[in-house]
Each structure stands twice: as C-alpha cells, then as structure tokens.
Scaffold this motif. Structure first.
Motif, PDB file in Angstrom:
ATOM      1  N   PHE A   1      -3.350  24.131  34.010  1.00  0.00           N
ATOM      2  CA  PHE A   1      -3.546  25.330  33.181  1.00  0.00           C
ATOM      3  C   PHE A   1      -2.271  25.796  32.490  1.00  0.00           C
ATOM      4  O   PHE A   1      -2.337  26.399  31.416  1.00  0.00           O
ATOM      5  CB  PHE A   1      -4.100  26.477  34.043  1.00  0.00           C
ATOM      6  CG  PHE A   1      -5.398  26.152  34.720  1.00  0.00           C
ATOM      7  CD1 PHE A   1      -6.593  26.249  34.022  1.00  0.00           C
ATOM      8  CD2 PHE A   1      -5.430  25.740  36.044  1.00  0.00           C
ATOM      9  CE1 PHE A   1      -7.796  25.954  34.639  1.00  0.00           C
ATOM     10  CE2 PHE A   1      -6.623  25.448  36.662  1.00  0.00           C
ATOM     11  CZ  PHE A   1      -7.819  25.546  35.972  1.00  0.00           C
ATOM     12  N   VAL A   2      -1.107  25.561  33.085  1.00  0.00           N
ATOM     13  CA  VAL A   2       0.148  26.073  32.549  1.00  0.00           C
ATOM     14  C   VAL A   2       1.082  24.906  32.267  1.00  0.00           C
ATOM     15  O   VAL A   2       1.318  24.073  33.153  1.00  0.00           O
ATOM     16  CB  VAL A   2       0.814  27.064  33.523  1.00  0.00           C
ATOM     17  CG1 VAL A   2       2.096  27.619  32.920  1.00  0.00           C
ATOM     18  CG2 VAL A   2      -0.150  28.198  33.866  1.00  0.00           C
ATOM     19  N   GLN A   3       1.620  24.857  31.035  1.00  0.00           N
ATOM     20  CA  GLN A   3       2.551  23.812  30.644  1.00  0.00           C
ATOM     21  C   GLN A   3       3.984  24.367  30.607  1.00  0.00           C
ATOM     22  O   GLN A   3       4.186  25.567  30.388  1.00  0.00           O
ATOM     23  CB  GLN A   3       2.181  23.254  29.260  1.00  0.00           C
ATOM     24  CG  GLN A   3       0.778  22.684  29.191  1.00  0.00           C
ATOM     25  CD  GLN A   3       0.598  21.521  30.157  1.00  0.00           C
ATOM     26  OE1 GLN A   3       1.502  20.693  30.329  1.00  0.00           O
ATOM     27  NE2 GLN A   3      -0.578  21.462  30.786  1.00  0.00           N
TER      28      GLN A   3
ATOM     29  N   MET B   1      14.244  42.627  39.288  1.00  0.00           N
ATOM     30  CA  MET B   1      12.815  42.448  39.047  1.00  0.00           C
ATOM     31  C   MET B   1      12.577  41.402  37.970  1.00  0.00           C
ATOM     32  O   MET B   1      11.689  40.552  38.097  1.00  0.00           O
ATOM     33  CB  MET B   1      12.182  43.783  38.640  1.00  0.00           C
ATOM     34  CG  MET B   1      12.148  44.834  39.728  1.00  0.00           C
ATOM     35  SD  MET B   1      11.364  46.359  39.136  1.00  0.00           S
ATOM     36  CE  MET B   1      11.385  47.356  40.630  1.00  0.00           C
ATOM     37  N   PHE B   2      13.398  41.439  36.921  1.00  0.00           N
ATOM     38  CA  PHE B   2      13.243  40.477  35.828  1.00  0.00           C
ATOM     39  C   PHE B   2      13.543  39.057  36.299  1.00  0.00           C
ATOM     40  O   PHE B   2      12.832  38.112  35.941  1.00  0.00           O
ATOM     41  CB  PHE B   2      14.149  40.868  34.670  1.00  0.00           C
ATOM     42  CG  PHE B   2      14.038  39.957  33.482  1.00  0.00           C
ATOM     43  CD1 PHE B   2      12.911  39.969  32.679  1.00  0.00           C
ATOM     44  CD2 PHE B   2      15.068  39.080  33.168  1.00  0.00           C
ATOM     45  CE1 PHE B   2      12.805  39.124  31.585  1.00  0.00           C
ATOM     46  CE2 PHE B   2      14.967  38.231  32.079  1.00  0.00           C
ATOM     47  CZ  PHE B   2      13.836  38.263  31.285  1.00  0.00           C
ATOM     48  N   ASN B   3      14.577  38.909  37.121  1.00  0.00           N
ATOM     49  CA  ASN B   3      14.899  37.575  37.656  1.00  0.00           C
ATOM     50  C   ASN B   3      13.787  37.058  38.553  1.00  0.00           C
ATOM     51  O   ASN B   3      13.414  35.874  38.495  1.00  0.00           O
ATOM     52  CB  ASN B   3      16.213  37.634  38.431  1.00  0.00           C
ATOM     53  CG  ASN B   3      17.412  37.829  37.522  1.00  0.00           C
ATOM     54  OD1 ASN B   3      17.378  37.449  36.352  1.00  0.00           O
ATOM     55  ND2 ASN B   3      18.462  38.434  38.052  1.00  0.00           N
ATOM     56  N   ASP B   4      13.243  37.929  39.403  1.00  0.00           N
ATOM     57  CA  ASP B   4      12.124  37.518  40.268  1.00  0.00           C
ATOM     58  C   ASP B   4      10.921  37.102  39.436  1.00  0.00           C
ATOM     59  O   ASP B   4      10.219  36.133  39.769  1.00  0.00           O
ATOM     60  CB  ASP B   4      11.747  38.660  41.208  1.00  0.00           C
ATOM     61  CG  ASP B   4      12.830  38.940  42.240  1.00  0.00           C
ATOM     62  OD1 ASP B   4      13.710  38.068  42.433  1.00  0.00           O
ATOM     63  OD2 ASP B   4      12.820  40.035  42.832  1.00  0.00           O
ATOM     64  N   LEU B   5      10.685  37.843  38.351  1.00  0.00           N
ATOM     65  CA  LEU B   5       9.563  37.498  37.482  1.00  0.00           C
ATOM     66  C   LEU B   5       9.791  36.139  36.812  1.00  0.00           C
ATOM     67  O   LEU B   5       8.866  35.326  36.701  1.00  0.00           O
ATOM     68  CB  LEU B   5       9.377  38.591  36.425  1.00  0.00           C
ATOM     69  CG  LEU B   5       8.250  38.368  35.415  1.00  0.00           C
ATOM     70  CD1 LEU B   5       6.908  38.291  36.130  1.00  0.00           C
ATOM     71  CD2 LEU B   5       8.239  39.481  34.373  1.00  0.00           C
ATOM     72  N   GLN B   6      11.021  35.872  36.374  1.00  0.00           N
ATOM     73  CA  GLN B   6      11.330  34.584  35.770  1.00  0.00           C
ATOM     74  C   GLN B   6      11.112  33.435  36.759  1.00  0.00           C
ATOM     75  O   GLN B   6      10.565  32.382  36.400  1.00  0.00           O
ATOM     76  CB  GLN B   6      12.775  34.569  35.268  1.00  0.00           C
ATOM     77  CG  GLN B   6      12.991  35.248  33.931  1.00  0.00           C
ATOM     78  CD  GLN B   6      14.405  35.037  33.422  1.00  0.00           C
ATOM     79  OE1 GLN B   6      15.372  35.284  34.136  1.00  0.00           O
ATOM     80  NE2 GLN B   6      14.532  34.594  32.179  1.00  0.00           N
ATOM     81  N   ILE B   7      11.566  33.634  38.004  1.00  0.00           N
ATOM     82  CA  ILE B   7      11.379  32.594  39.032  1.00  0.00           C
ATOM     83  C   ILE B   7       9.903  32.328  39.268  1.00  0.00           C
ATOM     84  O   ILE B   7       9.457  31.168  39.378  1.00  0.00           O
ATOM     85  CB  ILE B   7      12.087  33.007  40.334  1.00  0.00           C
ATOM     86  CG1 ILE B   7      13.602  33.065  40.113  1.00  0.00           C
ATOM     87  CG2 ILE B   7      11.748  32.048  41.457  1.00  0.00           C
ATOM     88  CD1 ILE B   7      14.362  33.634  41.293  1.00  0.00           C
ATOM     89  N   TYR B   8       9.113  33.425  39.330  1.00  0.00           N
ATOM     90  CA  TYR B   8       7.682  33.263  39.574  1.00  0.00           C
ATOM     91  C   TYR B   8       7.004  32.549  38.413  1.00  0.00           C
ATOM     92  O   TYR B   8       6.197  31.629  38.604  1.00  0.00           O
ATOM     93  CB  TYR B   8       7.039  34.630  39.807  1.00  0.00           C
ATOM     94  CG  TYR B   8       5.538  34.566  39.974  1.00  0.00           C
ATOM     95  CD1 TYR B   8       4.972  34.125  41.167  1.00  0.00           C
ATOM     96  CD2 TYR B   8       4.690  34.937  38.924  1.00  0.00           C
ATOM     97  CE1 TYR B   8       3.597  34.051  41.315  1.00  0.00           C
ATOM     98  CE2 TYR B   8       3.312  34.860  39.069  1.00  0.00           C
ATOM     99  CZ  TYR B   8       2.775  34.418  40.269  1.00  0.00           C
ATOM    100  OH  TYR B   8       1.421  34.341  40.412  1.00  0.00           O
ATOM    101  N   VAL B   9       7.362  32.936  37.182  1.00  0.00           N
ATOM    102  CA  VAL B   9       6.746  32.308  36.010  1.00  0.00           C
ATOM    103  C   VAL B   9       7.150  30.842  35.914  1.00  0.00           C
ATOM    104  O   VAL B   9       6.335  29.976  35.555  1.00  0.00           O
ATOM    105  CB  VAL B   9       7.146  33.077  34.732  1.00  0.00           C
ATOM    106  CG1 VAL B   9       6.701  32.326  33.484  1.00  0.00           C
ATOM    107  CG2 VAL B   9       6.542  34.476  34.740  1.00  0.00           C
ATOM    108  N   SER B  10       8.411  30.539  36.270  1.00  0.00           N
ATOM    109  CA  SER B  10       8.875  29.153  36.206  1.00  0.00           C
ATOM    110  C   SER B  10       8.152  28.257  37.197  1.00  0.00           C
ATOM    111  O   SER B  10       8.059  27.035  36.988  1.00  0.00           O
ATOM    112  CB  SER B  10      10.382  29.090  36.474  1.00  0.00           C
ATOM    113  OG  SER B  10      11.091  29.846  35.504  1.00  0.00           O
ATOM    114  N   SER B  11       7.632  28.829  38.262  1.00  0.00           N
ATOM    115  CA  SER B  11       6.921  28.029  39.272  1.00  0.00           C
ATOM    116  C   SER B  11       5.453  27.802  38.928  1.00  0.00           C
ATOM    117  O   SER B  11       4.763  27.041  39.618  1.00  0.00           O
ATOM    118  CB  SER B  11       7.014  28.716  40.636  1.00  0.00           C
ATOM    119  OG  SER B  11       6.316  29.950  40.624  1.00  0.00           O
TER     120      SER B  11
END
Length: 356
Positions: A124-126, A106-116
């Motif tokens: 809006f996102v830097q 779940m944490f890895n999926d969240l990191q991938i999503y945030v990185s995109s």
C-alpha cells in the motif's frame, strides 16, 4: 419574467413596514462590513453588556440604584477576570512553552513512524510516497515557524491594542449598562417610523442574543472544566491548555469540535502511542462532546436546536467569511435572524384552505 418579478415585489414589499425592515438590515450589514474593524471595542462592550445585564437587573430589582448596581457588577467581573489572568494564564503559558519544546521530538517520531510504513505495508505504501509526505510535513512545520516569528514581531502592536481595549471597553460597558434606556431611545429616534416588523424582529432577537451569549459562556466553562477533569484523571499532558482549547471550541458550532479533536488526539498519540490508554482517552473525550451536543446545547439553546445543522454550518461559513470572529461567534443568532426575517417577509401569507 419581468411581470413575475414585479408581482413578487408588490406582494412582498407593498407594506412600508417591510421596506423599513430591509433598509434597517441593509444599513446594519453595511456598517458592520465596512466599519467592523473600527468599532471592535464597541462590539466587545456590547457582548459583555448583554452578559452583565442580567445581574445588573437583579440588583436593581432588589432596590439598588442602577448606577450603583452597574458599578458593583463591573467590580465583581473585573475581580474574576484578574483571578483568571493570574491563576490560569501562567499555567497555560507554561504548557504552551513545554509543548513548543516538544514539537521537534514529536516531528522526529512522526518521521520515524512514516518511514517505517513501506516495510510494514509494502503493498500500500511506496518509499517515494513517504519522501513526498515527509518533505511536505517539513515545509508545513517551517511555515508554522515563520508565522510564529511574524506573530512575535507584531506582538508590540497587539499589546498596544490590548492596552487600548483595557481602557475603552470597561468605559463603554459602564455607559452601555448605566444609560441603556437613553441610548436605546436615541437609536430608535433615528429609525423609520414604519417599523412594526422591525420592532417585532428586534424584540425577538434581543432576547435570543441575550440568552445565546449567556448560554455560550456557561457552555464554554462547563465543557472546558469537564474536559480538563477528564484529561487530568487520565494523565494526559498539557491538560489545562487542551481543556481551554476544547472549551473555546464551542464558539464554532460543529466545526470547532472537529478541529480541536486533532490536537487532543495528537498529544495522546505521541504520549501513549496506539495503546489502550489512547483509545480510552478518545472514548472519554467523545462522551464529553456527545453530552455537550445532545444534553447541554438543547438545554442552553432551545431556539437554536430548531435550526438544521446544515443551516448552522452554512451560517458559520458565510458570516465567518464576512465578519471573521464576530461572524462565527454570532452565527447561530444571525441564522435565527435570517429565519425570523424570512418568516416576517415571505411566510406571512397564509396558505389557502385545502378542499376535499
């Protein structure tokens, strides 16, 4: 200023019964504040005794001796607890283990999503914001892991405490139920003689606490089972674990429902993503919470509904900060107690008639 305070004091506390009420309340507050941790088994026993008093009274009404009635009720209660222990706990523990194993994914999926996010929303996102966010999330996860390790190391102490509770609490419940009248008479004998207001407030609170504990247990079961059925029907993972969490969340008015929504939404999000299933699950869960707040709570806690939500939330924060779990659990009765004392001391004077 001194004259105003003296006038207010004489007007409110010239009655010795009012002074006795405040002394009793101050003594109870100081006892719980300084010795609450030491008498926790007694507090647990008192709560369960309130819960079991109704079936005991029903058996005695049917003509059975009180001691025999207490023994029957305790045996039935212990049997139900054993069934829950061996029926529900293994399932909950299995789901906790599976959820713990899925957390890294779940944490890895969240990191991938945030990185995109910078690519999806460049205005809006830097990228540096994403780096700060991921580092913060990683630190939080490591901190949680450290807490789990510390909790595991202290588990032996917790098991020893649980063993003591399993011996002391049933004994305390038995004697509290069996010798209820004798214990109450002994307690009343040490109270001040001028206790008219204290007796009035006590009689009101005794009935309200009994109804509150019974109603809270019923609410936990109804909300937990209803949530579990919704989760199973919709195919949500960890349905039993989340159902138990939702049921227990009703112990903390308003705040508990908001807090438990986070794990429910997170599990659904990682299972389905931003799909219609996710939104249908949130809608069904919202209906359960709405029915609890607008139908079940007014039926079970008619007196508590008279308290403003702000008063209830303040009571949860204040009494929870003072007495931890027990302050949170009894936040509504304690808020009702404050209201009753206020009515006995401050609002007892009748307003002068209005002339037209």
């Amino acid at each position: 200023m001194l004259h105003m305070f003296k006038s207010w004091y004489q007007r409110r506390f010239s009655d010795p019964h009012a002074v006795s009420l405040m002394i009793i309340l101050a003594g109870a507050f100081l006892t719980l504040y300084f010795f609450g941790g030491l008498i926790t088994p007694l507090l647990v026993a008192i709560v369960l005794a309130y819960l079991l008093e109704s079936p005991v009274a029903r058996f005695t009404h049917w003509g059975l001796p009180r001691t025999f009635s207490v023994a029957i009720v305790l045996i039935i209660f212990a049997g139900l607890m054993v069934l829950a222990l061996f029926g529900l706990v293994p399932t909950i523990w299995h789901q906790i283990t599976n959820l713990s194993a899925d957390v890294p994914k779940m944490f890895n999926d969240l990191q991938i999503y945030v990185s995109s996010l910078p690519e999806r929303y460049p205005d809006f996102v830097q990228p540096h914001q994403v780096t700060v966010l991921t580092d913060t999330l990683r630190e939080k996860v490591l901190a949680v892991g450290g807490s789990v390790v510390k909790g595991s190391l202290s588990s032996l102490v917790s098991l020893a405490t649980l063993g003591v509770y399993l011996i002391l609490v049933p004994l305390l419940i038995f004697f509290l139920l069996k010798d209820k009248d004798t214990i109450l008479r002994s307690f009343i004998d040490v109270l001040p003689s001028n206790r008219r207001l204290a007796s009035k407030v006590s009689a009101e609170m005794n009935q309200q606490i009994s109804n509150y504990i019974r109603g809270k247990v019923i609410e936990i079961f109804i909300v937990g089972i209803a949530s579990y059925i919704v989760f199973v029907v919709m195919g949500l993972q960890y349905a039993a674990l989340l159902g138990v969490l939702v049921g227990l969340s009703v112990l903390i008015p308003y705040i508990g429902a908001a807090a438990v929504t986070i794990p429910v939404a997170m599990v659904a999000l990682f299972q389905w993503g931003w799909t219609p299933e996710f939104w249908w699950l949130l809608a069904a869960y919202g209906i359960v919470q709405a029915l609890d707040g607008n139908v079940l709570v007014p039926v079970l806690f008619s007196e508590a509904v008279n308290l403003h939500p702000v008063a209830i939330i303040v009571a949860v924060l204040v009494f929870g900060g003072l007495w931890g779990f027990w302050g949170v659990f009894f936040a509504i009765p304690l808020a009702t107690l404050v209201k009753a004392v206020w009515g006995a001391l401050v609002m007892k004077e009748t307003a002068p008639p209005v002339s037209y």
